[in-house]
Design a protein around this motif. Structure first.
Motif, PDB file in Angstrom:
ATOM      1  N   PRO A 182       0.930  -1.279  -0.014  1.00  0.00           N
ATOM      2  CA  PRO A 182       0.091   0.055  -0.098  1.00  0.00           C
ATOM      3  C   PRO A 182       0.763   1.236   0.082  1.00  0.00           C
ATOM      4  CG  PRO A 182      -0.890  -1.520   1.655  1.00  0.00           C
ATOM      5  CD  PRO A 182       0.488  -2.193   1.122  1.00  0.00           C
ATOM      6  N   ALA A 183       1.841   1.212   0.597  1.00  0.00           N
ATOM      7  CA  ALA A 183       2.958   2.276   0.368  1.00  0.00           C
ATOM      8  C   ALA A 183       3.676   2.716  -0.798  1.00  0.00           C
ATOM      9  CB  ALA A 183       3.987   2.159   1.644  1.00  0.00           C
ATOM     10  N   ALA A 184       3.344   1.827  -1.822  1.00  0.00           N
ATOM     11  CA  ALA A 184       3.833   2.153  -3.117  1.00  0.00           C
ATOM     12  C   ALA A 184       3.368   3.685  -3.665  1.00  0.00           C
ATOM     13  CB  ALA A 184       3.269   1.188  -4.205  1.00  0.00           C
ATOM     14  N   THR A 185       4.615   4.060  -4.344  1.00  0.00           N
ATOM     15  CA  THR A 185       4.172   5.366  -4.781  1.00  0.00           C
ATOM     16  C   THR A 185       3.882   5.750  -6.290  1.00  0.00           C
ATOM     17  OG1 THR A 185       6.741   5.947  -5.406  1.00  0.00           O
ATOM     18  CG2 THR A 185       5.931   6.398  -3.203  1.00  0.00           C
ATOM     19  N   GLY A 186       4.102   4.503  -7.224  1.00  0.00           N
ATOM     20  CA  GLY A 186       3.862   4.273  -8.508  1.00  0.00           C
ATOM     21  C   GLY A 186       5.453   4.432  -9.239  1.00  0.00           C
ATOM     22  N   ARG A 187       6.263   5.006  -8.634  1.00  0.00           N
ATOM     23  CA  ARG A 187       7.715   4.997  -9.313  1.00  0.00           C
ATOM     24  C   ARG A 187       8.409   3.608  -9.265  1.00  0.00           C
ATOM     25  NH1 ARG A 187      10.307   9.544 -10.172  1.00  0.00           N
ATOM     26  NH2 ARG A 187      12.251   8.200  -9.713  1.00  0.00           N
ATOM     27  N   GLU A 188       7.988   2.585  -8.436  1.00  0.00           N
ATOM     28  CA  GLU A 188       8.621   1.156  -8.237  1.00  0.00           C
ATOM     29  C   GLU A 188       8.623   0.401  -9.722  1.00  0.00           C
ATOM     30  OE1 GLU A 188       7.183   2.764  -4.355  1.00  0.00           O
ATOM     31  OE2 GLU A 188       6.296   2.461  -6.380  1.00  0.00           O
ATOM     32  N   LEU A 189       7.768   0.677 -10.320  1.00  0.00           N
ATOM     33  CA  LEU A 189       7.865  -0.281 -11.604  1.00  0.00           C
ATOM     34  C   LEU A 189       8.769   0.440 -12.591  1.00  0.00           C
ATOM     35  CD1 LEU A 189       6.855  -2.450 -13.846  1.00  0.00           C
ATOM     36  CD2 LEU A 189       5.267  -0.398 -14.551  1.00  0.00           C
ATOM     37  N   ALA A 190       9.027   1.801 -12.435  1.00  0.00           N
ATOM     38  CA  ALA A 190       9.986   2.428 -13.256  1.00  0.00           C
ATOM     39  C   ALA A 190      11.327   2.027 -12.542  1.00  0.00           C
ATOM     40  CB  ALA A 190       9.861   3.981 -13.417  1.00  0.00           C
ATOM     41  N   ASP A 191      11.357   2.189 -11.555  1.00  0.00           N
ATOM     42  CA  ASP A 191      12.738   1.587 -10.728  1.00  0.00           C
ATOM     43  C   ASP A 191      13.177   0.307 -11.196  1.00  0.00           C
ATOM     44  OD1 ASP A 191      13.049   4.084  -9.691  1.00  0.00           O
ATOM     45  OD2 ASP A 191      12.075   3.692  -7.715  1.00  0.00           O
ATOM     46  N   VAL A 192      12.252  -0.440 -11.203  1.00  0.00           N
ATOM     47  CA  VAL A 192      12.706  -2.086 -11.523  1.00  0.00           C
ATOM     48  C   VAL A 192      13.046  -2.118 -13.054  1.00  0.00           C
ATOM     49  CG1 VAL A 192      11.704  -4.340 -11.785  1.00  0.00           C
ATOM     50  CG2 VAL A 192      11.031  -3.191  -9.763  1.00  0.00           C
ATOM     51  N   ALA A 208       5.869  -0.751 -25.219  1.00  0.00           N
ATOM     52  CA  ALA A 208       4.838  -1.556 -24.363  1.00  0.00           C
ATOM     53  C   ALA A 208       5.073  -0.769 -23.049  1.00  0.00           C
ATOM     54  CB  ALA A 208       5.103  -2.832 -24.317  1.00  0.00           C
ATOM     55  N   LEU A 209       5.942  -0.347 -22.656  1.00  0.00           N
ATOM     56  CA  LEU A 209       5.864   0.359 -21.129  1.00  0.00           C
ATOM     57  C   LEU A 209       5.462   1.755 -21.430  1.00  0.00           C
ATOM     58  CD1 LEU A 209       9.408  -0.790 -20.220  1.00  0.00           C
ATOM     59  CD2 LEU A 209       7.249  -1.267 -19.057  1.00  0.00           C
ATOM     60  N   TYR A 210       5.832   2.594 -22.359  1.00  0.00           N
ATOM     61  CA  TYR A 210       5.400   3.877 -22.359  1.00  0.00           C
ATOM     62  C   TYR A 210       5.054   4.502 -23.744  1.00  0.00           C
ATOM     63  CZ  TYR A 210       8.296   4.116 -18.128  1.00  0.00           C
ATOM     64  OH  TYR A 210       8.779   3.734 -16.989  1.00  0.00           O
ATOM     65  N   ALA A 211       3.501   4.587 -23.888  1.00  0.00           N
ATOM     66  CA  ALA A 211       2.962   5.154 -25.023  1.00  0.00           C
ATOM     67  C   ALA A 211       3.726   6.525 -25.404  1.00  0.00           C
ATOM     68  CB  ALA A 211       1.550   5.217 -24.933  1.00  0.00           C
ATOM     69  N   PRO A 212       3.731   6.606 -26.780  1.00  0.00           N
ATOM     70  CA  PRO A 212       4.296   7.753 -27.491  1.00  0.00           C
ATOM     71  C   PRO A 212       3.925   9.106 -26.867  1.00  0.00           C
ATOM     72  CG  PRO A 212       3.982   6.278 -29.380  1.00  0.00           C
ATOM     73  CD  PRO A 212       3.373   5.732 -28.046  1.00  0.00           C
ATOM     74  N   GLN A 213       2.598   9.066 -26.528  1.00  0.00           N
ATOM     75  CA  GLN A 213       2.006  10.414 -26.040  1.00  0.00           C
ATOM     76  C   GLN A 213       2.178  10.708 -24.511  1.00  0.00           C
ATOM     77  OE1 GLN A 213       0.133   7.802 -27.175  1.00  0.00           O
ATOM     78  NE2 GLN A 213      -1.432   7.344 -25.751  1.00  0.00           N
ATOM     79  N   HIS A 214       2.829   9.556 -23.764  1.00  0.00           N
ATOM     80  CA  HIS A 214       3.312   9.942 -22.600  1.00  0.00           C
ATOM     81  C   HIS A 214       4.751   9.982 -22.233  1.00  0.00           C
ATOM     82  CE1 HIS A 214      -0.541   7.228 -21.613  1.00  0.00           C
ATOM     83  NE2 HIS A 214      -0.817   8.560 -21.510  1.00  0.00           N
ATOM     84  N   ARG A 215       5.443  10.154 -23.366  1.00  0.00           N
ATOM     85  CA  ARG A 215       6.963  10.311 -23.374  1.00  0.00           C
ATOM     86  C   ARG A 215       7.318  11.957 -23.448  1.00  0.00           C
ATOM     87  NH1 ARG A 215       8.536   5.896 -28.009  1.00  0.00           N
ATOM     88  NH2 ARG A 215       7.181   4.242 -27.165  1.00  0.00           N
ATOM     89  N   ARG A 216       8.098  12.144 -22.831  1.00  0.00           N
ATOM     90  CA  ARG A 216       8.865  13.579 -22.828  1.00  0.00           C
ATOM     91  C   ARG A 216      10.270  13.668 -22.737  1.00  0.00           C
ATOM     92  NH1 ARG A 216       6.483  13.775 -17.870  1.00  0.00           N
ATOM     93  NH2 ARG A 216       8.057  14.135 -15.943  1.00  0.00           N
ATOM     94  N   PRO A 217      11.114  14.375 -23.224  1.00  0.00           N
ATOM     95  CA  PRO A 217      12.429  14.455 -23.015  1.00  0.00           C
ATOM     96  C   PRO A 217      12.811  15.106 -21.863  1.00  0.00           C
ATOM     97  CG  PRO A 217      11.932  16.322 -24.487  1.00  0.00           C
ATOM     98  CD  PRO A 217      10.781  15.562 -24.437  1.00  0.00           C
TER      99      PRO A 217
END
Length: 371
Positions: free
Chosen positions: A176-186, A201-210
């Protein structure tokens, strides 16, 4: 399953011998799970489980009743096995595409199908997780173990079984304490270890930013000296060696030379590097080539680079950029031939010291920068 008689499960932390001795005196109980050499779970009726917990506590062993309404993975489930097989038969079956460690057999799956019979029997037989994990680690030697689930459960068992030595254990959703960053860290940890993720598959083009990379934490100063005098100004600058040196063209009569690390006029009046092989007019062309290569690799405006700029301290160069610089210089100054990085390293104090070194590599009579 809802029609089965009630029961429960008891987690035991203790040696297997003590558990086997307990089961010999409690025929209503069964070994339901083997998570490791000292991690087991018993299943059966509630009264028998409570007697077992009291007996184990008297022996100094830890036992805890689980929040389970039935005696799963025990003969108590046998009446519903035919119905489970019937339900499982409606699912499509195919062979695993990756090595599969079976907790029913306690080993890597061979030719046995993962069919309805497999899953039906699994419900009434012990879960041999510890044996399956031991086979997986022993035969495949993984570098990382990733647990998939709503909270970490199995990774703790890995540590207690002594199977996690030298293996990185990762979990993309640690409760429950997960912040949402854990998947990216893994994913980042696996990428650094050599995995090539399917980024689409991980990040759709519209969700990417430099994202602009953070500067070096140990130094937030500008990476090149904007306030130093320009080459044409002829003012003194620091060449990185702690001494002031003439930034403009060396001047004076009879072979007068600038300070250490600077280009100097040769006996014939032409500019040449230390080593004395550069032809007349070599200095400006060599300096221009070096400045242009540095600007291209580092992304700096060429007009803001001074000859005293230091590669590491001021320009923030690293080993990868040095290799890129080597390639750019070989292209701009073909007369110097193929450059050896070990020979370049002593000259990489500043733009000027590198120009001195390169001017000395130009064969006598050759015009730098032209074939």
């Amino acid at each position: 399953m809802a029609e089965l008689p009630g029961g429960g499960m008891l987690a035991v932390r203790g040696e297997r011998e003590a558990v086997d001795a307990l089961l010999a005196g409690e025929p209503e109980l069964a070994l339901a799970v083997v998570n490791g050499p000292a991690d087991t779970v018993l299943a059966g009726g509630r009264p028998a489980l409570e007697r077992a917990a009291a007996r184990l506590a008297g022996q100094g062993l830890r036992a805890r009743l689980l929040d389970a309404p039935l005696a799963f993975h025990s003969p108590a489930v046998a009446p519903v096995v035919p119905l489970l097989r019937e339900a499982a038969a409606r699912a499509a079956v195919r062979a695993p595409e990756v090595p599969f460690a079976s907790t029913r057999y306690g080993r890597l799956l061979r030719d046995e199908p993962l069919d309805a019979a497999y899953w039906g029997a699994q419900a009434a037989e012990p879960v041999l997780f510890g044996d399956a994990l031991s086979a997986l680690v022993g035969q495949l030697a993984p570098t990382h173990l990733v647990e998939l689930g709503p909270r970490p459960q199995l990774l703790g068992l890995v540590g207690r079984a002594g199977l996690g030595a030298g293996v990185d254990c990762l979990h993309p959703c640690p409760g429950p304490a997960a912040t949402g960053r854990e998947l990216a860290d893994v994913v980042a940890a696996l990428y650094r270890a050599g995995l090539d993720p399917d980024w689409s598959a991980l990040y759709a083009p519209q969700h990417r930013r430099p994202e602009r990379l953070a500067p070096y934490a140990f130094d937030d100063r500008p990476r090149f000296p904007r306030t130093e005098a320009r080459v044409a100004a002829g003012e003194a600058v620091d060449d990185g060696g702690g001494e002031g040196a003439e930034a403009g063209t060396a001047h004076g009569a009879g072979g007068e030379r600038a300070e250490r690390g600077r280009l100097r006029p040769g006996p014939d009046g032409g500019d040449r590097g230390e080593g004395g092989r550069g032809g007349p007019g070599a200095e400006p062309v060599v300096v221009e080539a070096v400045v242009g290569a540095v600007a291209e690799v580092g992304g700096y405006p060429a007009g803001e680079l001074t000859r005293g700029a230091r590669f590491y301290e001021d320009l923030g160069f690293d080993s990868v950029m040095i290799m890129q610089l080597k390639d750019r210089i070989e292209a701009r100054l073909p007369q110097v031939g193929e450059l050896a990085v070990p020979d370049l390293i002593p000259a990489l104090r500043s733009i000027d010291s590198l120009a001195v070194h390169l001017a000395g590599l130009v064969p006598a009579g050759a015009t730098p920068g032209k074939e």
